[in-house]
Motif scaffolding. Sequence first.
Motif, short mmCIF file in Angstrom:
data_model
loop_
_atom_site.label_atom_id
_atom_site.label_comp_id
_atom_site.label_asym_id
_atom_site.label_seq_id
_atom_site.Cartn_x
_atom_site.Cartn_y
_atom_site.Cartn_z
N GLN A 255 0.84 -1.19 0.00
CA GLN A 255 0.00 0.00 0.00
C GLN A 255 0.88 1.25 0.00
OE1 GLN A 255 -3.10 -0.17 2.96
NE2 GLN A 255 -3.13 -2.39 2.88
N VAL A 256 0.30 2.37 -0.31
CA VAL A 256 1.03 3.64 -0.40
C VAL A 256 1.84 3.89 0.87
CG1 VAL A 256 0.73 6.14 -0.56
CG2 VAL A 256 -0.63 4.65 -2.01
N GLU A 257 1.29 3.57 2.02
CA GLU A 257 1.96 3.81 3.30
C GLU A 257 3.30 3.10 3.41
OE1 GLU A 257 -1.17 2.85 2.88
OE2 GLU A 257 -2.42 4.40 3.79
N GLN B 214 5.26 4.21 -12.67
CA GLN B 214 3.83 4.42 -12.44
C GLN B 214 3.08 3.47 -13.37
OE1 GLN B 214 2.70 8.47 -12.32
NE2 GLN B 214 0.53 8.04 -12.17
N ALA C 234 5.64 3.14 1.43
CA ALA C 234 6.73 4.00 0.94
C ALA C 234 7.50 4.59 2.12
CB ALA C 234 6.18 5.11 0.05
N HIS D 144 -5.99 0.04 -4.50
CA HIS D 144 -5.64 -0.07 -3.08
C HIS D 144 -4.43 -0.97 -2.86
CE1 HIS D 144 -8.21 -3.54 -3.79
NE2 HIS D 144 -7.62 -4.12 -2.77
N LEU E 102 -0.65 -1.86 -4.45
CA LEU E 102 0.35 -1.38 -5.40
C LEU E 102 1.30 -2.49 -5.83
CD1 LEU E 102 1.55 1.91 -3.67
CD2 LEU E 102 -0.07 1.69 -5.54
N LEU F 262 5.10 1.39 -5.87
CA LEU F 262 5.47 1.82 -4.53
C LEU F 262 6.78 2.61 -4.57
CD1 LEU F 262 4.90 1.74 -1.47
CD2 LEU F 262 6.30 -0.32 -1.40
N PHE G 28 -1.19 1.95 -9.59
CA PHE G 28 -1.01 3.22 -8.89
C PHE G 28 -2.33 3.79 -8.38
CE2 PHE G 28 -0.33 7.87 -8.86
CZ PHE G 28 0.72 7.92 -7.97
N VAL H 56 6.01 6.05 -5.74
CA VAL H 56 5.45 6.85 -4.65
C VAL H 56 6.57 7.37 -3.76
CG1 VAL H 56 4.05 6.77 -2.53
CG2 VAL H 56 3.20 5.71 -4.64
N TYR H 57 7.52 6.51 -3.42
CA TYR H 57 8.66 6.92 -2.60
C TYR H 57 9.41 8.06 -3.28
CZ TYR H 57 13.20 6.87 -0.32
OH TYR H 57 14.35 7.25 0.34
#
Length: 152
Positions: free
Chosen positions: A49-51, A84, A53, A91, A93, A98, A88, A101-102
């Motif tokens: 997930q995005v978190e 990407q 990163a 929910h 990734l 990911l 992206f 995103v980082y």
Amino acid sequence: MTARVLVLAWGNLSRGDDALGPLCLAALREQLPDSLQDQVEFLEDYQLQVEHALDLVGRQRVLFIDASLSGPAPFEVTQLQPAQDASFTTHALSPQALLQVYQDMQGEPPPPCTLLAIRGEAFELGEPPCPAALANLNHAQAWASLWLLEAA
């Protein structure tokens, strides 16, 4: 203090061979020498997930571990680059998304990241990993143990 090396595995222990990532992580954690305990962090989740990163911040190397239905047996190793992709906007990734995103968040390239994709065959809910996948897991685990010793 952030550990220099991160091992990030994902999968569902209740979905057959989808458990390969978490099973590999658990074995690596168990066999990690005491002298390296403060240099390696292990993180497990159901999906990227995005978190996640934020978990890459301050790392020198990262090993991603997941099951793969389409890769070669027993496993495949890929050096990852930010990208990407279609995941992206979902929910869950891909590792490449990911890393993108980082990079977008930090304004710098991510640390060197490697994907260990362990070949699985059956991902049915409520089933255990199949024998062929467990054999692949043993090979992947041996490779990952060497990677960890070199990385830490």
